[in-house]
Enzyme design. Structure first.
Site, mmCIF file in Angstrom:
data_model
loop_
_atom_site.group_PDB
_atom_site.id
_atom_site.type_symbol
_atom_site.label_atom_id
_atom_site.label_comp_id
_atom_site.label_asym_id
_atom_site.label_seq_id
_atom_site.Cartn_x
_atom_site.Cartn_y
_atom_site.Cartn_z
ATOM 1 N N LYS A 81 0.860 -1.187 0.000
ATOM 2 C CA LYS A 81 0.000 0.000 0.000
ATOM 3 C C LYS A 81 0.895 1.236 0.000
ATOM 4 O O LYS A 81 1.895 1.273 0.740
ATOM 5 C CB LYS A 81 -0.903 -0.029 1.235
ATOM 6 C CG LYS A 81 -1.933 1.085 1.294
ATOM 7 C CD LYS A 81 -2.841 0.909 2.508
ATOM 8 C CE LYS A 81 -3.840 2.029 2.656
ATOM 9 N NZ LYS A 81 -4.707 1.873 3.852
ATOM 10 N N SER A 156 -9.740 2.177 3.074
ATOM 11 C CA SER A 156 -8.883 2.863 2.142
ATOM 12 C C SER A 156 -7.941 1.960 1.351
ATOM 13 O O SER A 156 -7.402 2.397 0.339
ATOM 14 C CB SER A 156 -8.037 3.888 2.905
ATOM 15 O OG SER A 156 -7.141 3.246 3.794
ATOM 16 N N SER A 180 -9.776 -0.099 7.276
ATOM 17 C CA SER A 180 -9.190 0.034 5.937
ATOM 18 C C SER A 180 -8.593 -1.243 5.354
ATOM 19 O O SER A 180 -8.325 -1.303 4.165
ATOM 20 C CB SER A 180 -8.117 1.124 5.936
ATOM 21 O OG SER A 180 -8.722 2.387 5.935
#
Lengths: 488, 99
Positions: A81, A156, A180
């Site tokens: 990420k 997210s 997330s």
């Protein structure tokens, strides 16, 4: 080579790599080709460095050939990420304000993955600064859900979830501040673990809300996720919130061993607003565990109603403070039209941050301001204590809790983007775990009538990751969700 | 405690000044509306009895944890400054702050 090698499990790939029937170069090329062929539809990656990645794969192959493999993950591609520092690689946090930034050092988790031989694959898309539940807030483009590209992948860590689900990577490393990892895992039909606060070092993770942020693994099976968790977890003296975790149970055998547990079902998580198909899937999972001999007990988490308000007060307050560092001086975007120092801050931040990040900084600034501090921030911190007490009380009578991950199925792109409050409510079942500092797992437990994945959340006591993984593993073994893949 | 709503007449300009964020007109209007709604939602915290409850800054108590004071290997200057947008001769250029 299997045409869908990118969907194989870590243990199957490890065996193939050991036998010499597969090389890490071949595997890495397969995920790169897969990404090149489908990512125009998904936008799961912000960037990748093909040459660097293949060089790492070549080193893995040399090690394996010499009989010196570092771990079962040696040669396995892991996507990152785009908020975890990898030396020499760009890091954007999905934001214009970090466009062009290159990490000067490795995060501790990256160092540990290097020591385990992981191939550090591309940089995965995300909501800007991890603020969002749909991955529509990235400066680098929205991410689509591989099960239905008109829908969001969740957020997210939407890029991480979409990439794992579609075979663009074998594993991903992401972060979870209020859901997330778990919410996108549920929307994309994969497994995601939010470890206990303190279980995984955050050195090298860009901070959003420091009392809630946690790094965790995402993959297509419990075993894959557990394998990566065991590599990244453990004390780190570079992170003052790191905890000297007892790693005795950090092995696959403990995940695979079954013990009869008392499982709590919190009444408040099954109320109004829960999609009936999601509810049915969770009820079926509870039925499965009951049949398997576990004790099922209803529990009450009376503070549930307040979790979202507490979370958004605390998370935005911490974010407004953390994001004060983006000033256009030391790194990141720098407005060219400023006339003095203060104007430089205004313009750099005004031009560099997206609208959701601005909203949260504004909210956080408001709740921390002198006249509002007590009525919002301090009060939220007190209610946070009550939320944690609620869970600790429940854990006196049960070992684990089972809940839905999300109240709805993956929603349409654009459906909630104009209504921030509705968007925030999509995290209603996940945020309390971060507030209380627990660990929780999201795993696939069903498909809706229109073919969308449904996630089951298993919540455990602090530092009892092996228990949540073990309970998840039992369910996974009896079902076939881990072998279901989206058609893309 | 009298259960009255907070004053939601949020002074956007004032908060934006505190947060050092320049906002365009449209952004200011959109934010005023959404902040009002969100703060109204936060009002539910007023109904919780928190008398005698200690605030939690973290999920579990964290104390000062300090490393041994040992010299490590710092970045070289070039690496430390590689992301600085304006630099000259290994120094960071900042806007003029004193007259």
């Amino acid at each position: 080579m299997d045409s869908e090698i990118f969907y194989r499990s870590v243990s199957a790939l490890d065996t193939l790599l050991d036998s010499g029937k597969l090389t890490s170069i071949e595997l890495t090329k397969a995920v790169i080709e897969r990404t090149k062929s489908i990512d125009a539809k998904l936008h799961a990656f912000i960037s990748f460095d093909e040459e660097k990645t293949l060089n790492e794969a070549a080193q893995c192959d040399r090690r394996r050939k010499a009989g010196k493999k570092l771990s079962n993950l040696d040669g396995i591609p892991v996507g990152i990420k785009d908020l975890i520092s990898e030396r020499g690689q760009p890091l954007t946090c999905g934001s214009k304000i970090l466009d062009g930034y290159v990490s000067p050092y490795d995060a501790t988790v990256i160092e540990r993955m290097r020591n385990a031989g992981c191939v550090l694959w591309g940089r995965l898309n995300m909501d800007e600064f991890a603020m969002g539940s749909s991955n529509e807030n990235s400066y680098y483009g929205k991410v689509a859900n591989p099960w239905d590209i008109s829908r969001v992948p969740g957020g997210s860590s939407g890029g991480s979830a979409a990439a794992v689900a579609s075979g663009e990577t074998i594993l991903a490393l992401a972060s979870d501040t209020g859901g997330s990892i778990r919410q996108p895992a549920a929307f994309c039909g994969i497994v995601g673990l939010k470890p206990t606060y303190g279980a995984v070092s955050r050195y090298g993770l860009v901070a959003f809300a420091s009392s809630l942020d946690q790094i965790g693994p995402m993959g297509r099976s419990i075993e894959d996720v557990a394998t990566l968790f065991h590599v990244i977890s453990g004390y780190d003296d570079k992170d003052s919130s790191s905890y000297p975790v007892d790693k005795t149970n950090h092995n696959i055998e403990s995940v695979k061993s079954k013990t009869i547990k008392t499982i709590g079902i919190p009444t408040e998580y099954f109320g109004e607003g829960l999609n009936p198909e999601v509810r049915q899937a969770i009820d079926d999972a509870v039925g499965f565990y009951k049949k398997a001999g576990h004790r099922i007990k209803e529990v009450s988490l009376t503070m549930t109603e307040y979790t979202m308000a507490v979370y958004y007060v605390i998370a935005t307050a911490e974010a407004s403070s953390n994001l004060a560092r983006f000033d256009g001086i030391r790194y990141g975007y720098h407005s060219e039209s400023a006339k003095d120092a203060v104007d430089l801050y205004y313009k750099t931040r005004g031009e560099g941050f997206g609208s959701e990040v601005k909203r949260r900084i504004m909210l956080g600034t408001y709740v921390l301001s002198n006249e509002n501090f007590e009525s919002y921030y301090l009060r939220a911190q007190k209610v946070r204590t009550l939320i944690r007490n609620d869970f600790m009380e429940a854990f006196k009578n049960v070992d684990l809790l089972i809940t839905p991950v999300t109240p709805s199925l993956a929603f349409k792109i654009g459906e909630k983007s104009a209504d921030p409050l509705q968007m925030y409510l999509s995290d209603i079942y996940t945020i309390s775990i971060n507030l209380a500092g627990l660990c929780a797992l999201s795993l696939p437990c069903g498909l809706s009538s229109n073919g969308l994945p449904i996630g089951l959340q298993v919540i455990g006591k602090p530092f009892h990751e092996h228990e949540v993984l073990s309970l998840g593993y039992e369910f996974e073994q009896a079902h076939d969700f881990k072998n279901m893949h989206p058609t893309i | 405690m009298k259960d009255k709503s907070f004053d939601h007449s949020v002074h956007i300009e004032n908060i934006a000044t505190l947060a050092r964020i320049h906002l365009a007109d449209q952004e200011r209007q959109d934010l005023a509306k959404s902040l009002d709604e969100i703060l109204e939602y936060f009002d539910k915290l007023r109904t919780v009895n928190v008398e005698g409850v200690e605030p939690s800054a973290h999920a579990f108590p964290l104390y000062d944890i300090l490393r041994d004071d040992e010299v490590g290997t710092p970045f070289d200057v070039k690496t430390a400054l590689q992301n600085v947008p304006k630099r000259r001769n290994n120094q960071v250029i900042v806007p003029k702050i004193v007259e």
